[in-house]
Design an enzyme around this catalytic site. Structure first.
Site, PDB file in Angstrom:
ATOM      1  N   HIS A  68       2.693 -10.930  13.044  1.00 46.58           N
ATOM      2  CA  HIS A  68       2.046  -9.858  13.903  1.00 46.58           C
ATOM      3  C   HIS A  68       0.474 -10.009  13.562  1.00 46.58           C
ATOM      4  O   HIS A  68      -0.184  -9.398  12.630  1.00 46.58           O
ATOM      5  CB  HIS A  68       2.489  -8.640  13.655  1.00 46.58           C
ATOM      6  CG  HIS A  68       4.019  -8.373  13.929  1.00 46.58           C
ATOM      7  ND1 HIS A  68       4.141  -8.177  15.171  1.00 46.58           N
ATOM      8  CD2 HIS A  68       5.136  -8.644  13.247  1.00 46.58           C
ATOM      9  CE1 HIS A  68       5.729  -7.926  15.076  1.00 46.58           C
ATOM     10  NE2 HIS A  68       6.194  -8.243  14.320  1.00 46.58           N
ATOM     11  N   LEU A  69      -0.291 -10.906  14.539  1.00 50.04           N
ATOM     12  CA  LEU A  69      -1.505 -10.981  14.242  1.00 50.04           C
ATOM     13  C   LEU A  69      -2.557  -9.928  14.693  1.00 50.04           C
ATOM     14  O   LEU A  69      -3.672  -9.598  14.375  1.00 50.04           O
ATOM     15  CB  LEU A  69      -2.043 -12.358  14.696  1.00 50.04           C
ATOM     16  CG  LEU A  69      -3.661 -12.999  14.515  1.00 50.04           C
ATOM     17  CD1 LEU A  69      -3.624 -13.146  13.001  1.00 50.04           C
ATOM     18  CD2 LEU A  69      -3.762 -14.260  15.246  1.00 50.04           C
ATOM     19  N   ARG A  70      -1.700  -9.135  15.520  1.00 54.08           N
ATOM     20  CA  ARG A  70      -2.369  -7.794  16.124  1.00 54.08           C
ATOM     21  C   ARG A  70      -3.490  -8.035  16.995  1.00 54.08           C
ATOM     22  O   ARG A  70      -4.392  -7.565  17.670  1.00 54.08           O
ATOM     23  CB  ARG A  70      -2.798  -6.903  15.081  1.00 54.08           C
ATOM     24  CG  ARG A  70      -1.763  -6.507  14.109  1.00 54.08           C
ATOM     25  CD  ARG A  70      -0.445  -5.771  14.410  1.00 54.08           C
ATOM     26  NE  ARG A  70       0.304  -5.161  13.461  1.00 54.08           N
ATOM     27  CZ  ARG A  70       1.585  -4.678  13.878  1.00 54.08           C
ATOM     28  NH1 ARG A  70       2.154  -5.011  15.047  1.00 54.08           N
ATOM     29  NH2 ARG A  70       2.153  -4.169  12.809  1.00 54.08           N
ATOM     30  N   ASN A 100       3.716  -7.939  20.771  1.00 54.34           N
ATOM     31  CA  ASN A 100       3.791  -6.526  20.828  1.00 54.34           C
ATOM     32  C   ASN A 100       2.325  -6.004  20.514  1.00 54.34           C
ATOM     33  O   ASN A 100       2.291  -5.378  19.157  1.00 54.34           O
ATOM     34  CB  ASN A 100       4.587  -5.731  20.255  1.00 54.34           C
ATOM     35  CG  ASN A 100       4.889  -6.510  18.860  1.00 54.34           C
ATOM     36  OD1 ASN A 100       4.578  -7.581  18.479  1.00 54.34           O
ATOM     37  ND2 ASN A 100       5.673  -5.446  18.121  1.00 54.34           N
ATOM     38  N   ASP A 161       9.596  -8.820  20.222  1.00 51.88           N
ATOM     39  CA  ASP A 161       9.831  -8.322  18.960  1.00 51.88           C
ATOM     40  C   ASP A 161       9.273  -6.984  18.791  1.00 51.88           C
ATOM     41  O   ASP A 161       8.047  -6.438  19.401  1.00 51.88           O
ATOM     42  CB  ASP A 161       9.001  -9.357  18.106  1.00 51.88           C
ATOM     43  CG  ASP A 161       9.298  -9.084  16.659  1.00 51.88           C
ATOM     44  OD1 ASP A 161      10.362  -8.305  16.266  1.00 51.88           O
ATOM     45  OD2 ASP A 161       8.480  -9.178  15.874  1.00 51.88           O
ATOM     46  N   ASN A 286      11.665  -2.923   9.606  1.00 47.51           N
ATOM     47  CA  ASN A 286      12.732  -3.047  10.685  1.00 47.51           C
ATOM     48  C   ASN A 286      13.140  -4.263  11.041  1.00 47.51           C
ATOM     49  O   ASN A 286      12.130  -4.856  11.668  1.00 47.51           O
ATOM     50  CB  ASN A 286      11.915  -2.158  12.040  1.00 47.51           C
ATOM     51  CG  ASN A 286      13.225  -1.961  13.210  1.00 47.51           C
ATOM     52  OD1 ASN A 286      14.500  -2.360  13.152  1.00 47.51           O
ATOM     53  ND2 ASN A 286      12.697  -1.664  14.425  1.00 47.51           N
ATOM     54  N   ASP A 313       7.382 -12.032   9.053  1.00 44.75           N
ATOM     55  CA  ASP A 313       7.461 -10.819   9.835  1.00 44.75           C
ATOM     56  C   ASP A 313       6.210  -9.931   9.338  1.00 44.75           C
ATOM     57  O   ASP A 313       6.265  -8.898   8.977  1.00 44.75           O
ATOM     58  CB  ASP A 313       8.803 -10.016   9.936  1.00 44.75           C
ATOM     59  CG  ASP A 313       8.864  -8.741  10.810  1.00 44.75           C
ATOM     60  OD1 ASP A 313       7.830  -8.863  11.667  1.00 44.75           O
ATOM     61  OD2 ASP A 313       9.753  -8.040  10.377  1.00 44.75           O
ATOM     62  N   HIS A 317      -0.408  -2.580   8.944  1.00 41.11           N
ATOM     63  CA  HIS A 317      -0.713  -1.351   9.621  1.00 41.11           C
ATOM     64  C   HIS A 317      -1.728  -0.600   8.553  1.00 41.11           C
ATOM     65  O   HIS A 317      -1.978  -0.949   7.547  1.00 41.11           O
ATOM     66  CB  HIS A 317       0.456  -0.388   9.447  1.00 41.11           C
ATOM     67  CG  HIS A 317       1.594  -0.807  10.359  1.00 41.11           C
ATOM     68  ND1 HIS A 317       1.615  -0.603  11.703  1.00 41.11           N
ATOM     69  CD2 HIS A 317       2.828  -1.418  10.070  1.00 41.11           C
ATOM     70  CE1 HIS A 317       2.702  -0.985  12.476  1.00 41.11           C
ATOM     71  NE2 HIS A 317       3.262  -1.428  11.332  1.00 41.11           N
ATOM     72  N   GLY A 332       7.180  -1.623   8.735  1.00 39.98           N
ATOM     73  CA  GLY A 332       6.728  -2.970   8.662  1.00 39.98           C
ATOM     74  C   GLY A 332       5.968  -3.228   7.507  1.00 39.98           C
ATOM     75  O   GLY A 332       5.418  -2.333   6.684  1.00 39.98           O
TER      76      GLY A 332
END
Length: 434
Positions: A68-70, A100, A161, A286, A313, A317, A332
């Protein structure tokens, strides 16, 4: 951890133990010319820049198929710069970033803007970013995205995802479309509305948290397998497998000849419910960490090939979203900077061979994502991507200050982990870590 970078078009790494996916470690010399592996041999005549690899292992850089590179739109959690810096320090040469984001990567316009946002950081760190796009518009399980347009633009996979595809009809449509495209669908297997926080275990019971049942994972995989049989050319991949029952379904599907692959995350390998700290909210993820029995099944499947590779994964955050209580915190944990350490620890303990470690960290995810030679292996004439690791190092405490990610939500903080990453090589770029 300070990072230094120099460029050299012609250099020799000498006296290093070379790890590969299919042979035992061998002490070799590697000659790198113009960013490509020019020669690999026990002895190479050479005059020029030398790097002494004595006492280290040289491992093909890892490929992470779930980061998740965001990017775009979530720079409060991670930026392209901090995320790729973390990937570099963790020994990776390529990552597949998840869609996402804000906005969701569900259209060509968003994809192209996101690609532009990471371009400079890719160049600076030598780490390639691969792109996944959403299966459905806005991740809502109703309308498929434009698969053909997105694949033409370079998308390597499709996934919602963070949310499993809830609609049976939409799963049928997706598999039908993907038959002709030869790109995988990555399923976050979870039927919604369960409200679970942690899997049943000591901390879940002590804090009276809603249990997160395993059925919501394996029942979605079971549904998907039943549909996949109608589309034998579609590729289906199960993200972050967490339960024994899911492992059994994946193994049976492979034996049946379906085009099914699966991954496991490092935290599901390293921890079980008895290890969860009630004061570290990074243990809320999750799917959740499950029982010791599930943990054993994951390790067995990783070793015997039912599970194809390890994926981080990596889910950064901001502090506010991982504060308060388990009920309130976001799901996460980070993973890019600790995965190689988890695998080295397993190798030191005799749980995994050096060959299988390279397969699950480097070779298999590179082939899964159809990356060219040089990613996940050492090939004469190909681009050179390698990481120099002290695999015999004693374990040391992993601390918050070790993290380069913008966010600091790691369930591995406080754990004793070996595997000091000393240097990374990407084409003509030589990175050293002090």
């Amino acid at each position: 951890m300070p990072l230094n970078c120099q460029k050299s078009s012609y250099y020799l790494i000498e006296n290093v133990s070379v790890w590969s996916a299919f042979s035992a470690p061998t002490r070799m010399n590697l000659l790198i010319k113009d960013g490509h592996l020019h020669d690999l041999a026990p002895s190479i005549p050479f005059e020029g820049d030398r790097i002494d690899g004595r006492g280290f292992a040289l491992i093909p850089c890892g490929v992470d198929a779930q980061t998740h590179l965001r990017v775009p739109g979530q720079s409060n959690k991670e930026t392209a710069f901090t995320g790729l810096r973390a990937a570099l320090k963790g020994g990776y040469s390529a990552i597949l970033t998840m869609p996402n984001t804000s906005p969701v990567i569900d259209s060509l316009d968003v994809l192209l803007k996101a690609k532009e946002e990471v371009r400079q950081s890719e160049t600076d760190h030598g780490v390639k970013v691969l792109w996944s796009a959403a299966i459905t518009k806005n991740l809502d399980s109703s309308q498929l995205t434009n698969f053909y347009e997105l694949v033409d633009a370079g998308v390597a996979a499709f996934t919602n995802d963070g949310l499993g595809v809830q609609s049976n009809e939409v799963m049928d449509q997706a598999f039908s479309m993907l038959q002709d495209l030869n790109v995988p669908l990555l399923q976050h297997a979870e039927f919604l509305t369960h409200g679970g926080i942690l899997a049943p275990g000591p901390v879940q019971k002590k804090l009276s948290l809603t249990p997160y049942p395993e059925e919501v994972e394996w029942q979605m995989v079971e549904r998907d397998m039943s549909k996949l049989r109608k589309y034998p050319d579609a590729r289906y991949h199960v993200l972050h497998v967490s339960s024994r029952k899911t492992v059994d379904l994946v193994r049976d599907a492979k034996n049946e000849g379906l085009k099914v692959t699966a991954e496991v995350s490092p935290h599901h390998l390293y921890f079980n419910v008895n290890d969860i700290s009630e004061t570290n909210l990074s243990f809320k993820m999750n799917p959740p960490i499950r029982s010791e029995n599930d943990q054993k099944a994951l390790w067995d499947a990783l070793i015997d090939g039912a599970i194809d590779f390890v994926a981080t994964d990596h889910a950064p955050h901001e502090k506010e979203r991982k504060s308060g209580t388990f009920d309130d915190a976001a799901y996460g944990t980070l993973g890019l900077e600790t995965t190689i350490k988890v695998l080295i620890k397993a190798w030191q303990e005799g749980r995994i061979s050096s060959q299988r470690l390279v397969q699950v960290f480097s070779y298999n995810p590179a082939r899964f994502l159809k990356l060219p030679a040089g990613f996940g292996d050492f090939t004469i004439g190909a681009q050179f991507h390698g990481v120099l690791v002290d695999v015999e190092s004693s374990a040391t405490e992993f601390k918050t200050e070790n993290l380069s990610s913008l966010s600091k939500n790691s369930c591995f903080i406080g754990q004793s982990l070996p595997g000091i990453v000393a240097m990374a090589f990407h084409n003509q770029m030589i990175f050293s870590f002090d």
